[in-house]
Design a protein around this motif. Structure first.
Motif, PDB file in Angstrom:
ATOM      1  N   LYS A 159      40.490  -5.765  38.718  1.00  0.00           N
ATOM      2  CA  LYS A 159      40.840  -6.832  39.665  1.00  0.00           C
ATOM      3  C   LYS A 159      39.609  -7.639  40.062  1.00  0.00           C
ATOM      4  N   VAL A 160      39.845  -8.871  40.464  1.00  0.00           N
ATOM      5  CA  VAL A 160      38.806  -9.762  40.960  1.00  0.00           C
ATOM      6  C   VAL A 160      38.484  -9.382  42.395  1.00  0.00           C
ATOM      7  N   VAL A 161      37.172  -9.334  42.740  1.00  0.00           N
ATOM      8  CA  VAL A 161      36.753  -9.051  44.117  1.00  0.00           C
ATOM      9  C   VAL A 161      35.964 -10.217  44.733  1.00  0.00           C
ATOM     10  N   GLU A 162      35.582 -11.194  43.901  1.00  0.00           N
ATOM     11  CA  GLU A 162      34.898 -12.386  44.416  1.00  0.00           C
ATOM     12  C   GLU A 162      35.014 -13.513  43.397  1.00  0.00           C
ATOM     13  N   ILE A 163      35.219 -14.728  43.903  1.00  0.00           N
ATOM     14  CA  ILE A 163      35.185 -15.938  43.071  1.00  0.00           C
ATOM     15  C   ILE A 163      34.188 -16.887  43.715  1.00  0.00           C
ATOM     16  N   SER A 164      33.300 -17.430  42.895  1.00  0.00           N
ATOM     17  CA  SER A 164      32.352 -18.448  43.360  1.00  0.00           C
ATOM     18  C   SER A 164      32.327 -19.578  42.349  1.00  0.00           C
ATOM     19  N   ALA A 165      32.143 -20.784  42.841  1.00  0.00           N
ATOM     20  CA  ALA A 165      32.064 -21.947  41.957  1.00  0.00           C
ATOM     21  C   ALA A 165      31.176 -23.007  42.589  1.00  0.00           C
ATOM     22  N   ILE A 166      30.570 -23.808  41.743  1.00  0.00           N
ATOM     23  CA  ILE A 166      29.841 -24.979  42.223  1.00  0.00           C
ATOM     24  C   ILE A 166      30.268 -26.186  41.395  1.00  0.00           C
ATOM     25  N   LYS A 167      30.367 -27.315  42.062  1.00  0.00           N
ATOM     26  CA  LYS A 167      30.691 -28.569  41.388  1.00  0.00           C
ATOM     27  C   LYS A 167      29.393 -29.319  41.152  1.00  0.00           C
ATOM     28  N   ILE A 168      29.192 -29.721  39.911  1.00  0.00           N
ATOM     29  CA  ILE A 168      28.033 -30.522  39.529  1.00  0.00           C
ATOM     30  C   ILE A 168      28.523 -31.944  39.272  1.00  0.00           C
ATOM     31  N   ASN A 169      27.893 -32.901  39.923  1.00  0.00           N
ATOM     32  CA  ASN A 169      28.235 -34.309  39.740  1.00  0.00           C
ATOM     33  C   ASN A 169      26.939 -35.071  39.509  1.00  0.00           C
ATOM     34  N   ASN A 170      26.854 -35.743  38.381  1.00  0.00           N
ATOM     35  CA  ASN A 170      25.622 -36.441  37.997  1.00  0.00           C
ATOM     36  C   ASN A 170      24.427 -35.492  38.038  1.00  0.00           C
ATOM     37  N   HIS A 171      24.637 -34.279  37.528  1.00  0.00           N
ATOM     38  CA  HIS A 171      23.598 -33.253  37.380  1.00  0.00           C
ATOM     39  C   HIS A 171      23.090 -32.687  38.709  1.00  0.00           C
ATOM     40  N   LYS A 172      23.856 -32.890  39.799  1.00  0.00           N
ATOM     41  CA  LYS A 172      23.458 -32.363  41.103  1.00  0.00           C
ATOM     42  C   LYS A 172      24.622 -31.550  41.696  1.00  0.00           C
ATOM     43  N   VAL A 173      24.285 -30.470  42.384  1.00  0.00           N
ATOM     44  CA  VAL A 173      25.303 -29.682  43.071  1.00  0.00           C
ATOM     45  C   VAL A 173      25.829 -30.495  44.246  1.00  0.00           C
ATOM     46  N   VAL A 174      27.141 -30.722  44.268  1.00  0.00           N
ATOM     47  CA  VAL A 174      27.723 -31.515  45.352  1.00  0.00           C
ATOM     48  C   VAL A 174      28.680 -30.720  46.234  1.00  0.00           C
ATOM     49  N   SER A 175      29.163 -29.568  45.748  1.00  0.00           N
ATOM     50  CA  SER A 175      30.000 -28.723  46.597  1.00  0.00           C
ATOM     51  C   SER A 175      30.037 -27.302  46.043  1.00  0.00           C
TER      52      SER A 175
END
Length: 116
Positions: free
Chosen positions: A26-42
């Motif tokens: 089972k999954v115990v953690e989910i993490s994600a980052i959004k990259i926009n124009n090569h920069k982390v935005v969220s």
């Protein structure tokens, strides 16, 4: 296929799990980052209550304990939030670090009747 240019907009995600089997663990953690124009935005990150005991060896690897996830939302709830985050970002591509992550998502969605 060789990438000839960098993709400027994408999402990187990672899962922590109770083991390496997408059929049994089972999954115990989910993490994600959004990259926009090569920069982390969220960023998106949440613990997930696996509704089972986290095996000792899994906890040693990912540092996540039963106590940490006891009040966390269950996977169905987290998956809905995660998919809304993905859709909201409007990214054109995903970078998947591991086939196992994709298998967990697909298997879990099938189990939740999201995919026929």
């Amino acid at each position: 296929m060789q990438l000839k240019e960098y993709i400027p907009n994408y999402i990187v995600f990672d899962l922590e799990t109770t083991g390496i089997s997408c059929s049994n663990d089972k999954v115990v953690e989910i993490s994600a980052i959004k990259i926009n124009n090569h920069k982390v935005v969220s960023e998106f990150t949440t613990l997930v209550n696996p509704e089972c005991t986290i095996p000792y060896n899994a906890g040693r690897i990912n540092g996540i304990t039963d106590d940490m996830v006891k009040d966390a939302p269950v996977f169905k709830t987290v998956l809905e939030s995660f998919l809304k985050y993905i859709v909201k970002t409007g990214s054109s591509g995903w970078f998947q670090r591991c086939c196992q992550m994709k298998s967990f998502i697909i298997k879990s969605r099938k189990n939740l009747n999201h995919i026929e």
